[in-house]
Design a protein around this motif. Structure first.
Motif, short mmCIF file in Angstrom:
data_model
loop_
_atom_site.label_atom_id
_atom_site.label_comp_id
_atom_site.label_asym_id
_atom_site.label_seq_id
_atom_site.Cartn_x
_atom_site.Cartn_y
_atom_site.Cartn_z
N THR A 141 0.82 -1.21 -0.11
CA THR A 141 0.06 0.10 0.15
C THR A 141 0.90 1.19 -0.01
N GLN A 142 1.81 1.18 0.89
CA GLN A 142 2.77 2.41 0.78
C GLN A 142 3.56 2.46 -0.57
N SER A 143 4.09 1.55 -1.15
CA SER A 143 4.60 1.45 -2.46
C SER A 143 3.67 2.10 -3.39
N LEU A 144 2.31 1.60 -3.46
CA LEU A 144 1.23 2.11 -4.45
C LEU A 144 1.40 3.62 -4.08
N SER A 145 1.15 3.98 -2.87
CA SER A 145 0.97 5.62 -2.49
C SER A 145 1.99 6.46 -3.15
N ASN A 146 3.51 5.72 -3.00
CA ASN A 146 4.38 6.46 -3.53
C ASN A 146 4.45 6.60 -4.98
N ILE A 147 4.16 5.45 -5.42
CA ILE A 147 4.02 5.66 -7.25
C ILE A 147 2.86 6.71 -7.65
#
Length: 164
Positions: free
Chosen positions: A154-160
């Motif tokens: 979820t954090q990686s998706l938010s960063n993208i």
């Protein structure tokens, strides 16, 4: 290897490695170990801890291959543990793989300074394939409420989404 302080000969030590598993989730632990060994998968790491040091600039192809291999290994092991355990392992390992793919950077963008980006690298020839796969990804399909890797995904998706 060490040089003995009494003798001048070099001594080599060989420590045999044997991993055994026990407990309620023995089969799940064996599966995780086999998955890592059979896919040449990097160690499963938690990214948000202070002692995190082992992230390498591995090729993103390892993660693509691991997605395919995961399904094969789960099918071969489906009778070894409960359906709930199999589902959890499948989803968490997919979350870990996709997290690394979302965190990966194209090789041509970081070729001059790979040391500034300690993460998976997408080879130029696979950029379109990986991006296409990520564009069709749906986190709701694999998210585990209590999964560490699901939360990190979820954090990686938010960063993208913030970069885009």
């Amino acid at each position: 290897m060490r040089i003995d302080s009494i003798a001048t000969t070099k001594m080599e030590y060989v420590v045999p490695e044997r991993i055994t598993f026990s407990g309620d989730h023995q089969k799940e632990s064996e599966f995780l170990n086999n998955f890592q060994e059979q896919t040449n998968f990097p160690p499963l790491e938690i990214h948000n801890v202070h002692l995190f040091t082992a992230r390498t600039t591995s090729k993103a192809t390892i993660y693509l291959d691991a997605l395919t291999r995961l399904k094969q290994l789960l099918n071969a092991s489906k009778n070894n543990f409960t359906a709930e355990s199999a589902n959890y392992l499948d989803h968490e390992l997919q979350a870990y793989i996709y997290m690394n793919l979302f965190d990966a950077r194209p090789e041509d963008l970081i070729k001059d300074r790979p040391f500034l980006f300690p993460g998976p690298i997408i080879p130029v020839k696979l950029q379109f394939q990986i991006q296409s796969q990520l564009d069709t990804f749906n986190i709701h399909r694999i998210y585990n409420d209590y999964g560490i890797f699901s939360r990190q995904l979820t954090q990686s998706l938010s960063n993208i989404n913030m970069i885009a």
